[in-house]
Design a protein around this motif. Structure first.
Motif, PDB file in Angstrom:
ATOM      1  N   LEU A 105       5.377 -22.925  53.236  1.00  0.00           N
ATOM      2  CA  LEU A 105       4.914 -21.496  52.952  1.00  0.00           C
ATOM      3  C   LEU A 105       5.499 -20.703  54.233  1.00  0.00           C
ATOM      4  CD1 LEU A 105       1.913 -21.307  51.104  1.00  0.00           C
ATOM      5  CD2 LEU A 105       4.313 -21.499  50.350  1.00  0.00           C
ATOM      6  N   VAL A 106       5.280 -20.989  55.377  1.00  0.00           N
ATOM      7  CA  VAL A 106       5.843 -20.199  56.678  1.00  0.00           C
ATOM      8  C   VAL A 106       7.044 -20.193  56.642  1.00  0.00           C
ATOM      9  CG1 VAL A 106       5.572 -20.054  58.938  1.00  0.00           C
ATOM     10  CG2 VAL A 106       3.536 -20.796  57.987  1.00  0.00           C
ATOM     11  N   ASP A 107       7.884 -21.266  56.478  1.00  0.00           N
ATOM     12  CA  ASP A 107       9.227 -21.341  56.553  1.00  0.00           C
ATOM     13  C   ASP A 107      10.017 -20.331  55.493  1.00  0.00           C
ATOM     14  OD1 ASP A 107       9.220 -23.099  58.356  1.00  0.00           O
ATOM     15  OD2 ASP A 107       9.601 -24.866  57.268  1.00  0.00           O
ATOM     16  N   MET A 108       9.252 -20.455  54.508  1.00  0.00           N
ATOM     17  CA  MET A 108       9.792 -19.545  53.117  1.00  0.00           C
ATOM     18  C   MET A 108       9.838 -18.195  53.352  1.00  0.00           C
ATOM     19  SD  MET A 108       9.013 -21.784  49.722  1.00  0.00           S
ATOM     20  CE  MET A 108      10.003 -20.395  48.743  1.00  0.00           C
ATOM     21  N   ARG A 109       8.209 -17.780  53.810  1.00  0.00           N
ATOM     22  CA  ARG A 109       8.290 -16.398  54.207  1.00  0.00           C
ATOM     23  C   ARG A 109       9.028 -15.974  55.340  1.00  0.00           C
ATOM     24  NH1 ARG A 109       3.034 -17.127  54.290  1.00  0.00           N
ATOM     25  NH2 ARG A 109       2.519 -16.355  52.141  1.00  0.00           N
ATOM     26  N   LYS A 110       9.351 -16.971  56.363  1.00  0.00           N
ATOM     27  CA  LYS A 110      10.139 -16.526  57.552  1.00  0.00           C
ATOM     28  C   LYS A 110      11.622 -16.153  57.013  1.00  0.00           C
ATOM     29  CE  LYS A 110      12.282 -18.247  61.728  1.00  0.00           C
ATOM     30  NZ  LYS A 110      12.520 -19.356  62.637  1.00  0.00           N
ATOM     31  N   ASP A 111      12.152 -16.954  56.253  1.00  0.00           N
ATOM     32  CA  ASP A 111      13.653 -16.714  55.672  1.00  0.00           C
ATOM     33  C   ASP A 111      13.495 -15.537  54.812  1.00  0.00           C
ATOM     34  OD1 ASP A 111      14.395 -19.209  56.847  1.00  0.00           O
ATOM     35  OD2 ASP A 111      14.337 -20.085  55.067  1.00  0.00           O
ATOM     36  N   LEU A 112      12.479 -15.314  53.937  1.00  0.00           N
ATOM     37  CA  LEU A 112      12.485 -13.917  53.164  1.00  0.00           C
ATOM     38  C   LEU A 112      12.320 -12.793  54.139  1.00  0.00           C
ATOM     39  CD1 LEU A 112      12.408 -12.861  50.264  1.00  0.00           C
ATOM     40  CD2 LEU A 112      10.060 -13.211  50.185  1.00  0.00           C
ATOM     41  N   PHE A 113      11.594 -12.814  55.141  1.00  0.00           N
ATOM     42  CA  PHE A 113      11.379 -11.610  55.960  1.00  0.00           C
ATOM     43  C   PHE A 113      12.662 -11.313  56.845  1.00  0.00           C
ATOM     44  CE2 PHE A 113       9.604  -9.605  59.787  1.00  0.00           C
ATOM     45  CZ  PHE A 113       9.174  -8.669  59.185  1.00  0.00           C
ATOM     46  N   VAL A 114      13.225 -12.287  57.295  1.00  0.00           N
ATOM     47  CA  VAL A 114      14.453 -12.351  58.086  1.00  0.00           C
ATOM     48  C   VAL A 114      15.706 -11.586  57.272  1.00  0.00           C
ATOM     49  CG1 VAL A 114      16.530 -13.593  59.139  1.00  0.00           C
ATOM     50  CG2 VAL A 114      14.215 -14.305  59.786  1.00  0.00           C
ATOM     51  N   TYR A 139       3.854 -13.784  45.925  1.00  0.00           N
ATOM     52  CA  TYR A 139       4.618 -15.028  45.080  1.00  0.00           C
ATOM     53  C   TYR A 139       4.571 -16.292  46.039  1.00  0.00           C
ATOM     54  CZ  TYR A 139       5.958 -11.303  41.689  1.00  0.00           C
ATOM     55  OH  TYR A 139       6.184 -10.297  40.533  1.00  0.00           O
ATOM     56  N   ILE A 140       4.838 -15.954  47.243  1.00  0.00           N
ATOM     57  CA  ILE A 140       5.012 -17.051  47.913  1.00  0.00           C
ATOM     58  C   ILE A 140       3.572 -17.900  48.107  1.00  0.00           C
ATOM     59  CG2 ILE A 140       5.469 -18.142  50.456  1.00  0.00           C
ATOM     60  CD1 ILE A 140       7.689 -16.228  50.582  1.00  0.00           C
ATOM     61  N   PHE A 326      13.808 -16.191  45.410  1.00  0.00           N
ATOM     62  CA  PHE A 326      15.141 -16.548  45.813  1.00  0.00           C
ATOM     63  C   PHE A 326      16.115 -15.212  45.353  1.00  0.00           C
ATOM     64  CE2 PHE A 326      13.792 -20.973  45.340  1.00  0.00           C
ATOM     65  CZ  PHE A 326      13.819 -21.297  46.814  1.00  0.00           C
ATOM     66  N   GLU A 327      15.787 -14.678  44.381  1.00  0.00           N
ATOM     67  CA  GLU A 327      16.629 -13.359  44.234  1.00  0.00           C
ATOM     68  C   GLU A 327      16.626 -12.496  45.333  1.00  0.00           C
ATOM     69  OE1 GLU A 327      16.623 -10.110  40.436  1.00  0.00           O
ATOM     70  OE2 GLU A 327      14.920 -10.036  41.795  1.00  0.00           O
ATOM     71  N   THR A 328      15.632 -12.348  46.005  1.00  0.00           N
ATOM     72  CA  THR A 328      15.356 -11.359  47.351  1.00  0.00           C
ATOM     73  C   THR A 328      15.984 -12.027  48.506  1.00  0.00           C
ATOM     74  OG1 THR A 328      13.353 -10.688  46.272  1.00  0.00           O
ATOM     75  CG2 THR A 328      13.796 -10.185  48.579  1.00  0.00           C
TER      76      THR A 328
END
Length: 593
Positions: A105-114, A139-140, A326-328
Motif C-alpha cells: 500500500l505504501v508503494d502504491m500510494r507513493k507511485d500515485l502521489f509522485v 481507495y488504496i 490506475f486511472e490517476t
C-alpha cells in the motif's frame, strides 16, 4: 473525472480489465520471498489440519473398538500437536502478510502521489480535490485486506480444496461425487450476479468520491458558509449526498450477501445428502468412522469455497477502486522533460520570447505572436485588464504550460530543451495564491531553499519587512501556523511567501500580485527592500497597484493577448495611451477615496 462538481458521478464504462489485477500482482514481486513463505506455511497448515478427520476415522473404526488405550493416547497427542502447529503457522502468516500488505500500500500510494506531483495545474483546476484525495487515501486503503490476506488465502484455499477432494475420494468415491453436486448450482448463482455486482461497486465508488468531494469543499469554504448562514442548506445537501452513498452501499452489500448465504445453503444441503445417501443408500458398506470423517471433510471442502466466494466479492470491490487508482496513476503530465533534455547551466537571466502564441483551448489564443527581449537585470512590469494574459506570460517562463508556437529562450537556450527541475530551480516565483503549509513560519520560508540557515531565513524576512510581525508571535519564527495559514492575515501570508521566493536567490524573479494585500505603509517599506533586491536579477512583476512598478525598467501593457504599449513609466505617460488612462483612473480613484 473531467467535471468539477461534487454531484456528478465519475464516468468509467470499461469492462472487467484483467490487466489491472496483473498490475496489482506486480506490486507483490519485491516481496515474493515473504509471499512464498506465507503460502508454504498456509499449505502445510492446511494439509496438517486435514489429518484431523482421518485421525478421528482411525480412532472410531480401529483403535476404540480394539480398546488400545496407548494408541488412542498417541493419536490424541498427535491431533493436539497438529492443532498447535496450525495455530503457530497461522500466526506467522498473519504477521508476515500483514506487513507485506501495508508495504505494498505504501508503494502504491507513493507511485500515485509522485505522479500527482507532475500533473499540470489544469488537472487540479478541472476536478474537485476531494475526488483526488479519496483515491490516495480511501481507495488504496480498501485494498488492504486483499493484499494482506486475499491472494495468499486464495492459493492456500485452492490447494486445501484439492487435497480435501483427494481425501474424500480416498475415503469413499460415491460420497465424494454426491458432495460435488452443489458446485454447478453455486457457479450459476455467482455468474448470474457478476455484472450487477461490478456495476454496484462502481456506483459505490462514485458516490463515495462525491461525498468526499463535498466534505472537502465544505471545509475549505466554512468561513463563507458561516458568513452567509448557509449551514442548514449545506446540511441538506450533505444529507442528500450521504443518502446516495448509503443507498449505493446497501445495493452492493445486498449483492455481496447473495454469495456466502448461497454457499451456506448449498453446503448444508450437501451434508444432508451425505447423511441421506450414507445412511439410507450405502449404509451397509460405510463404517461410522468413515461417515464421520467424510462429514468433517465435507465441511472442510465448503470452508475454502466460502473463502474463495468472499475473495470473489473482495476482488469485485477492489476492481472498482483499482480502476480509479490506475486511472490517476496513468494520467500523463502535459509538461514533461523531452527525450535528451539537458540540465540548464547557471543563468544570467536574459529572457526572450520569439513569436510566441499560446492557447488553453483550440482556436482560442490567449497570447498572439508575443515578442519580448529582456536583458539580464531588467525589471519588467506587466499591466492590463483582467484576463489579458499577464499571468499566462509568467507561467510560460516557468513552463507551467507549453507554448503552441514560437520559442522562449533563457540565455539563448530553448526552455523546452532543458529539464524542468533545472529550469525552476533558478527561478523565484510568488503566485497570486500565497499558500502557507502547516508547520513553523521558519519552515514555510525555508521551503524556497532547504539548505538555508536560520540567519538567511531571517535576513530574507527582514528584506520584505516580515520580521517585525513574525517576532510579535509567541514563538517568533518557530510559531506553528495552520494549513493555508489561517492564523495569518492575507497580507502576512503574502509577505511570508515573498520571503520564501527571495530566499531561493534566483536569477529570475516572478512576482504575481506580490503586494496586492499589503497595506500602504508596509508597501512603502517593502519597496525600499525590493529596490535593492532586484539589482542584478531579471524580474517580472504583475501589479494592479501601479505605484509599485513606477521604477521598473520597462512597463508592458497587455491587452487581448498582445503587447500594445511598452516603455518606462515616463514614456508611457507621455504617450497618453492605455497606460496613461489606467494610471489616471487609478490616481483619480485614490484621490476620491
Amino acid at each position: 473525472m473531467a467535471r468539477n462538481k461534487y454531484d456528478v458521478d465519475e464516468e468509467l464504462q470499461e469492462g472487467f480489465n484483467i490487466s489491472h489485477l496483473k498490475r496489482l500482482i506486480r506490486y507483490m514481486k519485491p516481496y515474493k520471498n515473504k509471499v512464498i513463505l506465507s503460502v508454504t506455511l498456509m499449505i502445510i497448515s492446511s494439509f496438517v489440519s486435514l489429518l484431523g478427520p482421518y485421525l478421528i476415522k482411525i480412532a472410531l473404526d480401529d483403535i476404540i473398538p480394539s480398546g488400545n488405550l496407548v494408541n488412542l493416547t498417541i493419536l490424541s497427542v498427535i491431533y493436539a500437536l497438529s492443532l498447535i502447529l496450525v495455530s503457530a503457522f497461522m500466526k506467522q502468516r498473519i504477521i508476515t502478510m500483514g506487513k507485506v500488505g501495508q508495504d505494498i500500500l505504501v508503494d502504491m500510494r507513493k507511485d500515485l502521489f509522485v505522479n500527482l506531483q507532475t500533473l499540470p495545474f489544469s488537472y487540479y483546476d478541472s476536478r474537485p480535490h476531494g475526488k483526488i484525495l479519496v483515491r490516495v487515501v480511501n481507495y488504496i486503503n480498501s485494498l488492504s485486506d486483499l493484499l494482506s490476506n486475499g491472494f495468499v488465502n486464495l492459493i492456500a484455499d485452492t490447494v486445501t480444496l484439492i487435497i480435501t477432494v483427494i481425501f474424500m475420494f480416498v475415503l469413499d468415491y460415491r460420497l465424494a461425487l454426491v458432495s460435488l453436486l452443489g458446485l454447478p448450482l453455486l457457479m450459476t448463482v455467482i455468474m448470474s450476479i457478476k455484472k450487477a455486482q461490478r456495476r454496484a461497486h462502481q456506483k459505490l465508488s462514485s458516490k463515495q468520491s462525491n461525498m468526499n468531494a463535498y466534505v472537502h469543499e465544505s471545509i475549505n469554504g466554512i468561513k463563507v458558509t458561516q458568513s452567509f448562514s448557509r449551514e442548514e442548506e449545506n446540511m441538506r445537501i450533505y444529507k442528500d449526498v450521504c443518502k446516495q452513498y448509503s443507498d449505493a452501499w446497501m445495493d452492493s452489500v445486498k449483492l455481496n450477501f447473495l454469495v456466502w448465504p448461497s454457499i451456506d445453503i448449498i453446503s448444508v444441503a450437501s451434508v444432508a445428502l451425505i447423511y441421506l445417501f450414507g445412511i439410507l443408500v450405502f449404509d451397509s458398506s460405510i463404517k461410522v468412522g468413515v461417515l464421520v470423517a467424510f462429514i468433517g471433510y465435507v465441511w472442510r471442502f465448503w470452508a475454502p469455497i466460502t473463502n474463495i466466494g468472499n475473495f470473489y466479492n473482495t476482488i469485485i470491490n477492489a476492481m472498482a477502486y483499482l480502476e480509479r487508482i490506475f486511472e490517476t496513476m496513468d494520467e500523463k503530465p502535459l509538461i514533461h522533460d523531452k527525450v535528451g533534455a539537458t540540465i540548464l547551466p547557471p543563468i544570467e537571466g536574459h529572457v526572450e520570447f520569439k513569436d510566441v502564441t499560446f492557447m488553453y483551448e483550440k482556436d482560442n489564443p490567449i497570447l498572439k505572436n508575443i515578442n519580448i527581449n529582456i536583458q539580464s537585470g531588467e525589471s519588467i512590469a506587466l499591466v492590463g485588464p483582467t484576463g489579458a494574459g499577464k499571468s499566462t506570460i509568467v507561467s510560460l517562463i516557468s513552463r507551467f504550460y507549453d507554448i503552441n508556437e514560437g520559442q522562449i529562450l533563457i540565455d539563448g537556450i530553448d526552455i523546452r530543451d532543458v529539464t524542468l527541475k533545472s529550469l525552476r530551480e533558478q527561478m523565484g516565483i510568488m503566485l497570486q495564491d500565497s499558500f502557507i503549509f502547516s508547520g513553523t513560519i521558519m519552515d514555510n520560508i525555508r521551503y524556497g531553499n532547504l539548505e538555508a540557515t536560520d540567519e538567511e531565513v531571517i535576513a530574507a524576512a527582514k528584506v520584505v519587512r516580515a520580521h517585525d510581525f513574525i517576532m510579535e508571535f509567541e514563538n517568533g519564527y518557530y510559531t506553528e501556523v495552520n494549513e493555508r495559514g489561517s492564523r495569518l492575515s492575507v497580507g502576512q501570508r503574502q509577505l511570508i511567501s515573498f520571503a520564501r521566493a527571495l530566499l531561493a536567490d534566483p536569477k529570475i524573479l516572478i512576482l504575481d500580485e506580490a503586494t496586492s494585500s499589503i497595506d500602504t505603509q508596509t508597501e512603502l517599506l517593502l519597496q525600499k527592500g525590493l529596490d535593492e533586491l532586484l539589482k542584478g536579477r531579471t524580474s517580472f512583476i504583475i501589479a494592479h497597484r501601479l505605484s509599485t512598478i513606477k521604477n521598473s525598467s520597462r512597463i508592458m501593457y497587455i491587452d487581448n493577448g498582445s503587447i500594445v504599449e511598452c516603455g518606462t513609466h515616463d514614456e508611457l505617460m507621455s504617450l497618453k495611451g492605455h497606460y496613461y488612462n489606467l494610471y489616471q483612473s487609478q490616481y483619480a480613484l485614490l484621490n476620491a477615496v
